[in-house]
Structures are given as structure tokens and as C-alpha cells.
Design a protein around this motif. Structure first.
Motif, PDB file in Angstrom:
ATOM      1  N   ASN A 152       0.814  -1.217   0.000  1.00 53.88           N
ATOM      2  CA  ASN A 152       0.000   0.000   0.000  1.00 53.88           C
ATOM      3  C   ASN A 152       0.847   1.266   0.000  1.00 53.88           C
ATOM      4  O   ASN A 152       0.312   2.372   0.080  1.00 53.88           O
ATOM      5  N   GLY A 153       2.171   1.113  -0.044  1.00 59.32           N
ATOM      6  CA  GLY A 153       3.053   2.267  -0.092  1.00 59.32           C
ATOM      7  C   GLY A 153       3.384   2.876   1.257  1.00 59.32           C
ATOM      8  O   GLY A 153       3.977   3.946   1.324  1.00 59.32           O
ATOM      9  N   LYS A 154       3.004   2.200   2.342  1.00 56.46           N
ATOM     10  CA  LYS A 154       3.315   2.703   3.684  1.00 56.46           C
ATOM     11  C   LYS A 154       4.609   2.069   4.177  1.00 56.46           C
ATOM     12  O   LYS A 154       4.996   0.990   3.713  1.00 56.46           O
ATOM     13  N   LEU A 155       5.252   2.732   5.121  1.00 52.61           N
ATOM     14  CA  LEU A 155       6.480   2.207   5.701  1.00 52.61           C
ATOM     15  C   LEU A 155       6.223   0.827   6.306  1.00 52.61           C
ATOM     16  O   LEU A 155       5.278   0.635   7.070  1.00 52.61           O
ATOM     17  N   ASP A 156       7.073  -0.120   5.968  1.00 49.93           N
ATOM     18  CA  ASP A 156       6.967  -1.483   6.487  1.00 49.93           C
ATOM     19  C   ASP A 156       7.904  -1.616   7.690  1.00 49.93           C
ATOM     20  O   ASP A 156       9.069  -1.954   7.542  1.00 49.93           O
ATOM     21  N   ARG A 157       7.384  -1.335   8.883  1.00 52.16           N
ATOM     22  CA  ARG A 157       8.210  -1.381  10.098  1.00 52.16           C
ATOM     23  C   ARG A 157       8.730  -2.788  10.387  1.00 52.16           C
ATOM     24  O   ARG A 157       9.825  -2.946  10.916  1.00 52.16           O
ATOM     25  N   ALA A 158       7.959  -3.799  10.037  1.00 53.84           N
ATOM     26  CA  ALA A 158       8.431  -5.175  10.247  1.00 53.84           C
ATOM     27  C   ALA A 158       9.674  -5.445   9.398  1.00 53.84           C
ATOM     28  O   ALA A 158      10.618  -6.094   9.855  1.00 53.84           O
ATOM     29  N   ALA A 159       9.688  -4.935   8.175  1.00 49.52           N
ATOM     30  CA  ALA A 159      10.858  -5.102   7.314  1.00 49.52           C
ATOM     31  C   ALA A 159      12.039  -4.297   7.840  1.00 49.52           C
ATOM     32  O   ALA A 159      13.185  -4.748   7.763  1.00 49.52           O
ATOM     33  N   VAL A 160      11.778  -3.110   8.395  1.00 47.74           N
ATOM     34  CA  VAL A 160      12.853  -2.322   9.006  1.00 47.74           C
ATOM     35  C   VAL A 160      13.440  -3.102  10.179  1.00 47.74           C
ATOM     36  O   VAL A 160      14.659  -3.194  10.336  1.00 47.74           O
ATOM     37  N   ALA A 161      12.583  -3.691  10.998  1.00 48.85           N
ATOM     38  CA  ALA A 161      13.038  -4.464  12.149  1.00 48.85           C
ATOM     39  C   ALA A 161      13.868  -5.671  11.730  1.00 48.85           C
ATOM     40  O   ALA A 161      14.763  -6.096  12.454  1.00 48.85           O
ATOM     41  N   ALA A 162      13.580  -6.215  10.541  1.00 46.14           N
ATOM     42  CA  ALA A 162      14.291  -7.403  10.065  1.00 46.14           C
ATOM     43  C   ALA A 162      15.637  -7.079   9.414  1.00 46.14           C
ATOM     44  O   ALA A 162      16.445  -7.980   9.190  1.00 46.14           O
ATOM     45  N   LEU A 163      15.893  -5.804   9.122  1.00 45.80           N
ATOM     46  CA  LEU A 163      17.162  -5.429   8.491  1.00 45.80           C
ATOM     47  C   LEU A 163      18.322  -5.716   9.434  1.00 45.80           C
ATOM     48  O   LEU A 163      18.227  -5.522  10.642  1.00 45.80           O
ATOM     49  N   ARG A 164      19.416  -6.136   8.867  1.00 43.52           N
ATOM     50  CA  ARG A 164      20.641  -6.357   9.635  1.00 43.52           C
ATOM     51  C   ARG A 164      21.746  -5.537   8.989  1.00 43.52           C
ATOM     52  O   ARG A 164      21.822  -5.448   7.758  1.00 43.52           O
ATOM     53  N   PRO A 165      22.612  -4.936   9.812  1.00 44.19           N
ATOM     54  CA  PRO A 165      23.711  -4.150   9.239  1.00 44.19           C
ATOM     55  C   PRO A 165      24.577  -5.004   8.314  1.00 44.19           C
ATOM     56  O   PRO A 165      24.774  -6.200   8.557  1.00 44.19           O
ATOM     57  N   ALA A 166      25.079  -4.390   7.263  1.00 40.35           N
ATOM     58  CA  ALA A 166      25.989  -5.072   6.347  1.00 40.35           C
ATOM     59  C   ALA A 166      27.265  -5.438   7.099  1.00 40.35           C
ATOM     60  O   ALA A 166      27.609  -4.790   8.091  1.00 40.35           O
ATOM     61  N   PRO A 167      27.996  -6.460   6.640  1.00 42.65           N
ATOM     62  CA  PRO A 167      29.223  -6.853   7.339  1.00 42.65           C
ATOM     63  C   PRO A 167      30.178  -5.688   7.575  1.00 42.65           C
ATOM     64  O   PRO A 167      30.806  -5.598   8.613  1.00 42.65           O
ATOM     65  N   SER A 168      30.242  -4.748   6.632  1.00 40.98           N
ATOM     66  CA  SER A 168      31.141  -3.600   6.805  1.00 40.98           C
ATOM     67  C   SER A 168      30.621  -2.623   7.848  1.00 40.98           C
ATOM     68  O   SER A 168      31.354  -1.783   8.336  1.00 40.98           O
ATOM     69  N   ASP A 169      29.326  -2.737   8.205  1.00 38.37           N
ATOM     70  CA  ASP A 169      28.732  -1.841   9.191  1.00 38.37           C
ATOM     71  C   ASP A 169      28.606  -2.493  10.569  1.00 38.37           C
ATOM     72  O   ASP A 169      28.064  -1.906  11.477  1.00 38.37           O
ATOM     73  N   ARG A 170      29.105  -3.704  10.739  1.00 39.66           N
ATOM     74  CA  ARG A 170      28.904  -4.414  12.003  1.00 39.66           C
ATOM     75  C   ARG A 170      29.498  -3.660  13.191  1.00 39.66           C
ATOM     76  O   ARG A 170      29.008  -3.777  14.293  1.00 39.66           O
TER      77      ARG A 170
END
Length: 104
Positions: free
Chosen positions: A80-98
Motif C-alpha cells: 500500500n506504499g506505507k512504511l513497512d516497520r516489520a521489514a525495518v526491524a528485520a534489516l541487519r547491518p551489512a558486514p562492513s557496518d557491524r
């Protein structure tokens, strides 16, 4: 929302992150009892997660500083074009950002 006994306004966290130079947009969510965030860059720039966290520590109370910040090309949206907070919560930093994780 409540996190560890503190009231957290996700919109306030997002506003503080988005106000930083080089940040186009920001999203915050709770994952595994931790506040996490994702940011997108202004065209032509690539902010470092450590810099975003450092600035967040200056602008926000300690309990509102995300544990991690992940730099993404675009914030995840629902169909629906709204922010997907569940997907934000599932993001993990890239190895270079650990090493860009805030101290607990």
C-alpha cells in the motif's frame, strides 16, 4: 511505544535521524527488544552508520538512540506504499557496518 520502561516516539527518532546532513529519510522500529533504524542517503552521498549513530547520541536521549543503523537504498514499503516497520526491524547491518552498533 514502551521499550525497557521508557516511552519511545519512533517519529521523534526518525526526525532526529533525517535531520542529519546527507540523510534523505529515516525509519525506526523495535526488533528483539532493541530500537533499530534504517536511513537513506541524499543522492550522491553515502553516510556512514557510525556517523549517524554519533549524531543521534548528541540529538536524542540515550534510551532513544537506535542500537543499530542500517544504510539502505530505499526504505521498505508495504504493497500500500506505507512504511513497512516489520521489514525495518528485520534489516541487519551489512558486514562492513557491524562495528556501527551502539554500545548497549
Amino acid at each position: 511505544m514502551q521499550l525497557h520502561g521508557f516511552r519511545i516516539e519512533l517519529a521523534e527518532v526518525e526526525k532526529a535521524l533525517a535531520a542529519q546532513p546527507g540523510i534523505a529519510a529515516a525509519a525506526a522500529a523495535v526488533a528483539d527488544e532493541r530500537l533499530v533504524a534504517a536511513v537513506t542517503a541524499v543522492d550522491g552521498q553515502r553516510p556512514q552508520a557510525a556517523d549517524v549513530l554519533r549524531e543521534a547520541r548528541l540529538a536524542l536521549p540515550r534510551h532513544m538512540v537506535p542500537a543499530t543503523v542500517t544504510v539502505v537504498d530505499a526504505l521498505p514499503l508495504t504493497v500500500n506504499g506505507k512504511l513497512d516497520r516489520a521489514a525495518v526491524a528485520a534489516l541487519r547491518p551489512a558486514p562492513s557496518d557491524r562495528d556501527m552498533t551502539a554500545p548497549a
